[in-house]
Design a protein around this motif. Structure first.
Motif, mmCIF file in Angstrom:
data_model
loop_
_atom_site.group_PDB
_atom_site.id
_atom_site.type_symbol
_atom_site.label_atom_id
_atom_site.label_comp_id
_atom_site.label_asym_id
_atom_site.label_seq_id
_atom_site.Cartn_x
_atom_site.Cartn_y
_atom_site.Cartn_z
ATOM 1 N N CYS A 1 4.094 -9.690 16.948
ATOM 2 C CA CYS A 1 4.166 -8.534 16.172
ATOM 3 C C CYS A 1 5.555 -7.772 16.863
ATOM 4 O O CYS A 1 5.171 -6.615 17.408
ATOM 5 C CB CYS A 1 3.136 -7.851 15.882
ATOM 6 S SG CYS A 1 3.456 -6.211 14.687
ATOM 7 N N GLN B 1 -6.076 -1.072 11.880
ATOM 8 C CA GLN B 1 -5.861 -2.620 11.402
ATOM 9 C C GLN B 1 -7.183 -2.828 10.350
ATOM 10 O O GLN B 1 -8.100 -2.263 10.608
ATOM 11 C CB GLN B 1 -5.779 -3.666 12.546
ATOM 12 C CG GLN B 1 -4.700 -3.393 13.324
ATOM 13 C CD GLN B 1 -4.730 -4.566 14.388
ATOM 14 O OE1 GLN B 1 -5.343 -5.570 14.528
ATOM 15 N NE2 GLN B 1 -3.719 -4.334 15.308
ATOM 16 N N THR B 2 -6.642 -3.374 9.186
ATOM 17 C CA THR B 2 -7.782 -3.440 8.140
ATOM 18 C C THR B 2 -9.052 -3.910 8.418
ATOM 19 O O THR B 2 -9.997 -3.333 7.998
ATOM 20 C CB THR B 2 -7.117 -4.423 6.930
ATOM 21 O OG1 THR B 2 -5.834 -3.722 6.738
ATOM 22 C CG2 THR B 2 -8.037 -4.317 5.754
ATOM 23 N N GLU C 1 -3.748 -0.107 1.542
ATOM 24 C CA GLU C 1 -3.512 -1.024 2.556
ATOM 25 C C GLU C 1 -1.946 -1.340 2.587
ATOM 26 O O GLU C 1 -1.193 -1.401 1.506
ATOM 27 C CB GLU C 1 -4.233 -2.413 2.212
ATOM 28 C CG GLU C 1 -3.828 -3.386 3.300
ATOM 29 C CD GLU C 1 -4.814 -4.584 3.223
ATOM 30 O OE1 GLU C 1 -5.576 -5.262 3.879
ATOM 31 O OE2 GLU C 1 -4.736 -5.198 2.197
ATOM 32 N N ASP D 1 1.427 -3.140 5.005
ATOM 33 C CA ASP D 1 1.934 -3.917 6.173
ATOM 34 C C ASP D 1 2.975 -3.094 6.981
ATOM 35 O O ASP D 1 3.955 -2.829 6.687
ATOM 36 C CB ASP D 1 2.773 -5.040 5.337
ATOM 37 C CG ASP D 1 3.060 -5.986 6.504
ATOM 38 O OD1 ASP D 1 3.495 -5.738 7.680
ATOM 39 O OD2 ASP D 1 3.422 -7.583 5.890
ATOM 40 N N GLU D 2 2.401 -3.263 8.333
ATOM 41 C CA GLU D 2 3.069 -2.618 9.384
ATOM 42 C C GLU D 2 3.433 -3.659 10.357
ATOM 43 O O GLU D 2 2.307 -4.360 11.093
ATOM 44 C CB GLU D 2 2.346 -1.571 10.193
ATOM 45 C CG GLU D 2 3.190 -0.833 11.352
ATOM 46 C CD GLU D 2 2.415 0.418 11.750
ATOM 47 O OE1 GLU D 2 2.331 0.710 12.921
ATOM 48 O OE2 GLU D 2 1.726 1.102 11.008
ATOM 49 N N GLY E 1 3.922 -6.785 10.155
ATOM 50 C CA GLY E 1 3.083 -8.142 9.725
ATOM 51 C C GLY E 1 1.666 -7.864 9.947
ATOM 52 O O GLY E 1 1.076 -8.960 9.857
ATOM 53 N N MET F 1 -1.589 -6.093 8.330
ATOM 54 C CA MET F 1 -2.184 -5.086 7.409
ATOM 55 C C MET F 1 -2.762 -3.957 8.181
ATOM 56 O O MET F 1 -3.939 -4.293 8.875
ATOM 57 C CB MET F 1 -3.077 -5.814 6.424
ATOM 58 C CG MET F 1 -2.236 -6.995 5.740
ATOM 59 S SD MET F 1 -0.645 -6.353 5.051
ATOM 60 C CE MET F 1 -1.272 -5.447 3.771
ATOM 61 N N HIS F 2 -2.599 -2.905 7.614
ATOM 62 C CA HIS F 2 -3.271 -1.484 8.161
ATOM 63 C C HIS F 2 -3.731 -0.901 6.918
ATOM 64 O O HIS F 2 -3.210 -0.954 5.747
ATOM 65 C CB HIS F 2 -2.313 -0.742 8.996
ATOM 66 C CG HIS F 2 -2.136 -1.288 10.292
ATOM 67 N ND1 HIS F 2 -1.252 -2.392 10.447
ATOM 68 C CD2 HIS F 2 -2.566 -0.828 11.618
ATOM 69 C CE1 HIS F 2 -1.166 -2.462 11.868
ATOM 70 N NE2 HIS F 2 -1.903 -1.743 12.383
#
Length: 149
Positions: A33, A114-115, A132, A134-135, A137, A139-140
């Motif tokens: 990332c 992070q999810t 949710e 995408d940060e 690449g 998922m958060h």
């Protein structure tokens, strides 16, 4: 093992370097990332770094975990929560979070989790506050622990 809480100037050069190296190792390399980790917020006077040091490591005072607590005005923000791969599974993220929550006191606290870690943060009173996303690449979800009366 011991916990150190300090602004960046109090960390010492080697410890600060090891904090940034660990964050790079996990977030950039392990999680594939690429992102600008050195965003300037580590240097803000109100930022507090919580660092776990392993005194028994081959190199004295090796950083095995860290996070930072930022002052975002009306609330605190916890971020960059990371434990070294070799130290995982020992409950060390909880040690970091216990210290962070003590630093935050009764303030409102926000973080982007992070999810897969939402249940962990819910254990500290956080609740999901939005969809949710995408940060870089990964998922958060945004989370918040309300101000305590």
């Amino acid at each position: 093992m011991r916990v150190v809480t300090s602004d960046v100037d109090g960390l010492g050069v080697r410890t600060a370097y090891d904090v940034w190296r660990l964050r790079q190792q996990v977030f950039v390399v392990e999680q594939d990332c690429p992102y600008p980790d050195l965003d300037g917020r580590d240097l803000e006077p109100a930022t507090r770094h919580v660092v776990l040091l392993d005194d028994a490591h081959e190199r004295e005072n090796a950083v095995i975990g860290t996070l930072r607590v930022l002052d975002d005005g009306d609330w605190a923000r916890i971020g960059r929560v990371v434990v070294a791969p070799s130290a995982r599974g020992r409950g060390l993220a909880a040690v970091l979070m216990d210290e962070a929550m003590a630093l935050c006191g009764d303030r409102e606290v926000r973080l982007d989790a992070q999810t897969g870690l939402t249940a962990f943060y819910e254990g500290y009173g956080f609740e999901v506050t939005g969809p949710e996303f995408d940060e870089d690449g990964v998922m958060h979800v945004p989370m918040r622990r309300p101000r305590r009366p």
